[in-house]
Motif scaffolding. Structure first.
Motif, short mmCIF file in Angstrom:
data_model
loop_
_atom_site.label_atom_id
_atom_site.label_comp_id
_atom_site.label_asym_id
_atom_site.label_seq_id
_atom_site.Cartn_x
_atom_site.Cartn_y
_atom_site.Cartn_z
N GLY A 46 0.81 -1.20 0.00
CA GLY A 46 0.00 0.00 0.00
C GLY A 46 0.85 1.26 0.00
O GLY A 46 0.53 2.24 -0.66
N THR A 166 -4.63 0.76 7.75
CA THR A 166 -4.61 2.14 7.30
C THR A 166 -3.66 2.98 8.14
O THR A 166 -3.19 2.54 9.19
CB THR A 166 -6.02 2.76 7.38
OG1 THR A 166 -6.36 2.93 8.77
CG2 THR A 166 -7.05 1.88 6.69
N GLU A 174 -8.11 -7.21 1.94
CA GLU A 174 -8.42 -6.87 0.55
C GLU A 174 -8.15 -8.06 -0.36
O GLU A 174 -7.48 -9.03 0.02
CB GLU A 174 -7.64 -5.65 0.09
CG GLU A 174 -6.15 -5.82 -0.01
CD GLU A 174 -5.48 -4.56 -0.53
OE1 GLU A 174 -6.10 -3.85 -1.36
OE2 GLU A 174 -4.35 -4.27 -0.10
N PHE A 193 -11.99 -4.39 -0.84
CA PHE A 193 -11.51 -4.59 0.53
C PHE A 193 -12.68 -4.48 1.49
O PHE A 193 -13.73 -3.92 1.17
CB PHE A 193 -10.38 -3.62 0.90
CG PHE A 193 -10.75 -2.17 0.98
CD1 PHE A 193 -11.33 -1.63 2.12
CD2 PHE A 193 -10.47 -1.31 -0.07
CE1 PHE A 193 -11.65 -0.28 2.21
CE2 PHE A 193 -10.79 0.04 0.00
CZ PHE A 193 -11.37 0.56 1.15
N TYR A 221 -8.84 4.07 -5.54
CA TYR A 221 -9.09 2.97 -4.60
C TYR A 221 -8.11 3.06 -3.43
O TYR A 221 -8.50 2.92 -2.26
CB TYR A 221 -8.92 1.66 -5.37
CG TYR A 221 -8.90 0.39 -4.57
CD1 TYR A 221 -10.08 -0.27 -4.24
CD2 TYR A 221 -7.69 -0.19 -4.18
CE1 TYR A 221 -10.06 -1.47 -3.55
CE2 TYR A 221 -7.66 -1.39 -3.48
CZ TYR A 221 -8.84 -2.02 -3.17
OH TYR A 221 -8.82 -3.22 -2.48
N GLU A 222 -6.83 3.33 -3.72
CA GLU A 222 -5.83 3.45 -2.66
C GLU A 222 -6.11 4.64 -1.76
O GLU A 222 -5.92 4.57 -0.55
CB GLU A 222 -4.43 3.56 -3.27
CG GLU A 222 -3.93 2.27 -3.90
CD GLU A 222 -3.71 1.17 -2.87
OE1 GLU A 222 -3.48 1.48 -1.68
OE2 GLU A 222 -3.79 -0.01 -3.26
N LYS A 225 -8.83 3.59 0.60
CA LYS A 225 -8.34 2.61 1.58
C LYS A 225 -7.46 3.27 2.63
O LYS A 225 -7.60 3.01 3.83
CB LYS A 225 -7.56 1.52 0.85
CG LYS A 225 -7.14 0.36 1.76
CD LYS A 225 -6.47 -0.76 0.97
CE LYS A 225 -5.12 -0.34 0.50
NZ LYS A 225 -4.37 -1.43 -0.16
N GLN A 226 -6.58 4.15 2.20
CA GLN A 226 -5.63 4.74 3.14
C GLN A 226 -6.25 5.79 4.05
O GLN A 226 -5.74 6.08 5.13
CB GLN A 226 -4.45 5.34 2.37
CG GLN A 226 -3.60 4.28 1.68
CD GLN A 226 -2.35 4.85 1.03
OE1 GLN A 226 -1.88 5.92 1.40
NE2 GLN A 226 -1.81 4.15 0.05
N LEU A 228 -9.52 5.60 5.09
CA LEU A 228 -10.71 5.02 5.71
C LEU A 228 -10.66 5.12 7.23
O LEU A 228 -9.63 4.86 7.86
CB LEU A 228 -10.81 3.55 5.29
CG LEU A 228 -12.11 2.84 5.61
CD1 LEU A 228 -13.20 3.25 4.63
CD2 LEU A 228 -11.91 1.32 5.55
#
Length: 231
Positions: A46, A166, A174, A193, A221-222, A225-226, A228
């Motif tokens: 990530g 995260t 994921e 994820f 998307y990243e 995710k990061q 969240l």
């Protein structure tokens, strides 16, 4: 399974034209096992991934999508909340009767979760959605929910699961895998994820017209995710 929602009848028309193009949860072409990697490996992956420029935040009360979590969305992407129960009710009363209702159900539900928000990439010049699915509170952990989500999609293969954490310390799972469209006879990669919250599981899924389009949207998307966090 990945069509937009206006009215359910609109979804039905879109489903016929775009379901195979924008549907499915995909996989990584080179991954075969369903075994997970270590959290540290996932965190490293990530950290090395490109992240899109922030365009706003969804999830909190008053935002475009009110969810059990909040996260940043990419610049120019457009978020829209979905009331799945309302859409299903409309479909059940439509002229197509049970057929319309059954199709709507297949579009709005996947495994243990129901679609709650879709974030459209078209305003940013891409073809695809980042979709958010939510479920009821229960005993199933994020990995189990994500496996059930993938299992509910037909024509998938080469799932590759891994854990992640995260920047805020939230843990999740994921998956990357391949989805094959019988209609188009094409295979493409997709990603998703899942995290657990006190209000139930949340799954974020990234589709795309094809693998190239999917890869082009991975920075969005990243970003989700990061950034969240549970509300």
């Amino acid at each position: 399974m990945q069509v937009g929602v206006g009215s359910v009848r609109g979804r039905v028309v879109q489903a016929v034209v775009l379901a195979a193009v924008l549907a499915g949860c995909s996989q990584s072409p080179d991954g075969d096992a369903k075994a997970s990697g270590s959290p540290s490996a996932a965190e490293s992956a990530g950290a090395n991934s490109a992240v899109a420029a922030r365009g706003g935040t969804v999830g909190a009360a008053g935002s475009a999508c009110e969810l059990p979590v909040s996260f940043d969305i990419a610049e120019r992407w457009k978020a829209k909340g979905i009331d799945a129960e309302k859409e299903l009710s409309k479909a059940s009363k439509g002229s197509d009767g049970d057929l319309s209702g059954a199709l709507a159900d297949s579009l709005l539900r996947q495994g243990p979760v129901t679609t709650a928000c879709e974030i459209d990439a078209k305003p940013a010049g891409k073809i695809g959605f980042l979709r958010v699915w939510t479920g009821e509170p229960g005993d199933a952990d994020a990995r189990t929910v994500l496996r059930q989500f993938v299992a509910a999609e037909d024509n998938t293969s080469k799932e590759k699961y891994r854990s992640f954490r995260t920047a805020g310390g939230l843990s999740g799972v994921e998956v990357e895998y391949l989805y094959t469209s019988k209609l188009l006879e094409e295979t493409k990669k997709e990603s998703a994820f899942a995290v657990s919250t006190p209000d139930g599981p949340v799954v974020l899924h990234l589709g795309g017209m094809d693998t190239d389009e999917h890869n082009a949207m991975l920075p969005a998307y990243e970003l989700a995710k990061q950034t969240l966090r549970v509300l």
